[in-house]
Enzyme design. Sequence first.
Site, PDB file in Angstrom:
ATOM      1  N   ASP A 199      -5.960   4.184   8.185  1.00  0.00           N
ATOM      2  CA  ASP A 199      -5.131   2.987   8.344  1.00  0.00           C
ATOM      3  C   ASP A 199      -5.301   2.403   9.741  1.00  0.00           C
ATOM      4  OD1 ASP A 199      -3.212   1.087   7.736  1.00  0.00           O
ATOM      5  OD2 ASP A 199      -1.619   2.527   7.256  1.00  0.00           O
ATOM      6  N   ASP A 236      -0.207  -4.275   0.756  1.00  0.00           N
ATOM      7  CA  ASP A 236       1.072  -3.572   0.629  1.00  0.00           C
ATOM      8  C   ASP A 236       1.960  -4.232  -0.412  1.00  0.00           C
ATOM      9  OD1 ASP A 236       0.518  -1.613   2.430  1.00  0.00           O
ATOM     10  OD2 ASP A 236       1.608  -2.503   4.105  1.00  0.00           O
TER      11      ASP A 236
END
Length: 750
Positions: A494, A564
Amino acid sequence: MPQVKKIYKMIFLIVIMVILYGVDSCVAQSEAPEPNPPRWAKQTNVITVTERPQGWRIETAASVYQIAVARDGIVIPVYYGPRGQPLQVRKANVNVSSKVGSHIREVPFRGGFIAQTPAIEVIFPDGTRECDLVYSSSEIFETDGFPCLRIDLRDPAYGLVVSSYIRVIPELDILEKWIVLKNMEKEPILIENSQSGSIWLPVEEYDLFHLAGLWGREFMLHRTLLTPGVTTIQTRDFVAHENPPWFAVTPSRQSSETQGPVWFGSLHYSGNWRLDFEKSPSGNVQIIGGINFWDTTWELKPQEEFATPKMVCGFSPEGMSGASTRMHNYIGQHVLRKKFRDALRPVLYNSWYATKFNVNEQQQLELARIAKEIGVELFVIDDGWFKGRNDAHAGLGDWTVDKKKFPNGLQPMIKKINDLGLDFGIWVEPEMVNPDSDLYRAHPDWVLHYPKRTRHERRNQLVLNLARKDVCNYLLESLSKLLRENNISFIKWDRNRPLSDVGWPDAPRPMQYEVRIRFINNLYNLIDELQSRFPEVLFESCSGGGGRTDLGILSRMDQVWTSDNTDPADRVMIQYGYSHTFPAKLMVSWVTNADWHKVSPSLKLRFHVCMSGVLGVGTDLTKWSQEERKLATEMIALYKKIRPLVQEGILHRLHSPFESNRAAVEYVSQDGSEAVIFLYNLWETLPGSTPTARASGAVRLRGLDPDANYFLSNDRSGRASGETLMNMGLPWFVQGNFNSAIVMLKKQTQ
Ligand code: DGJ
């Protein structure tokens, strides 16, 4: 008198030559100074050497790319477009005298008259800020099984060699372009700009398509008319939510999803990049791209080379759909890591939305047990497992297990997960550090910063300076230890903030301006070294969602966390944009309980949306009822059946969710014998929407065998010919808002 006769004879001969060659010839004639005649090492039928104009012709299945050497020695672009078009090279372009110089250049540089956005801008040791790059030599050779043309250009007055490369993937109509600069001076040359390549399109009105968005709304498709001047898409802080590096340029009003010419391309780069589209007053369009040298220079030392990343350019005569298929194949066959190129991606479970930072062994094992029961293959623990990580304020940088949460370490839990029959994966964010971490306390100078300036935090974190070798060594060793001590088969990598305060005060001054380029080079080296130590581990790219999706990272990361935003209604749109350049095999999509629009989408719709990519589940499984688990089990089993089609088939976008309240995508096997179609009904309130209360209309399928019959199954059964399905279409039988269907097709064999 014989002397006068001789002169008359010569004039006569010259007149004849002009009549014969002068009018439509595009060749530099014999009176031209010889620009070091090309010596061709090897020719292939893809790249050929041409006499008129003197230069090279690159032929792919559907396109021609032609370059020439002008009389003044400048290499000039001649044509890039569909095959079969007459080449109209204006004589003026090749026959320029060196006093005026060619303005239009294959490798545009700052120097002389400039009519293009430059690719090369340098400052020589004596302060001269212009260069002059003339043809010097060339070679046609093979690299990784594909033909490649290298053209060397030299500055006649200075020791600078610029090599321009074009590698050709003929069956995909793709050219890879990059440039290498070599300093032959005795002192450094300062590179202020070095782009990867430039292409030049014929005079036309063009529309530019590109992807732009925000967190939770990545990959939105935008279309804009290219007007005279420069249109730029770029990043300056590494994060590409706003802009993955991709473009498609089509003649306005001529091209569509399935028809007409499209020039498209992308960059193999994850740092700051830019793509400029310059429309000249006469109507030509130049497309140029590469590293964004904003606030960046590179000191090229004597005998050293600087290589740009690759720019990819392609041509599709079959509209946007043809452009997407070519990019999907290119990524699948030429970009992804060889080891995982042909492997189907596993169905994964990710615990982020279920447990956030509050993770422990018992709770993760309970999730893993249910995940296994419904058919998941890979279990991933997300953020929160490492030292001091109780929320987003602390812990980043300390890649050791949190002993308060996992007193016996991770391996006993991993073993139990493996014993269930699941692979185990883990989340990391290596480029970042929280000020509240052991790493930062020990090395506050390891972050990007300026001594007298605020260290700006985002999500309470600072960016480690990966331009520093010691930082990279630390990361390599701590991640290696993690992978060595635990049976980890998957890494989710990430990156949750953009760059700021991009200072490196300890470095010598010239290196301070190189920090962004060095950061990316070292990031790539770090990942490459880690992958060579642990070749079996699958990698996923994430950046607060799909904020780092480009060809540079995709040659290292095997799949991408797309967004997301897992609300199915939004997700249909995000995935639709994404599909323009990235294949479904990379597009990870989790079923969750997100409901951003308060419309209570059904679990079936949630699955149907995620099943058109790499299926994952990311909700709290302990909260699902028995019926929900049963439905999930059925859906995952169905996904496993259609997975080869989705992940390896040819994608057709049948209906855009931006045009009405419906969306449809189809994946067809390479031989056309099987297909799967996803139909989605969204909001009825969108402009131009079709009432969803009743089923109506049809959707025309593509890529089938018109002469064959197909059996329909799953949400629709029956039999229909390929011709009917492609011309009359599949009836749009899905009723009601937020409803969906999957139809499978199989060709009747005899
Ligand atoms: C951002 C990612 O996009 C999420 O999936 C999750 O991994 C969080 N980071 C964890 O901090």
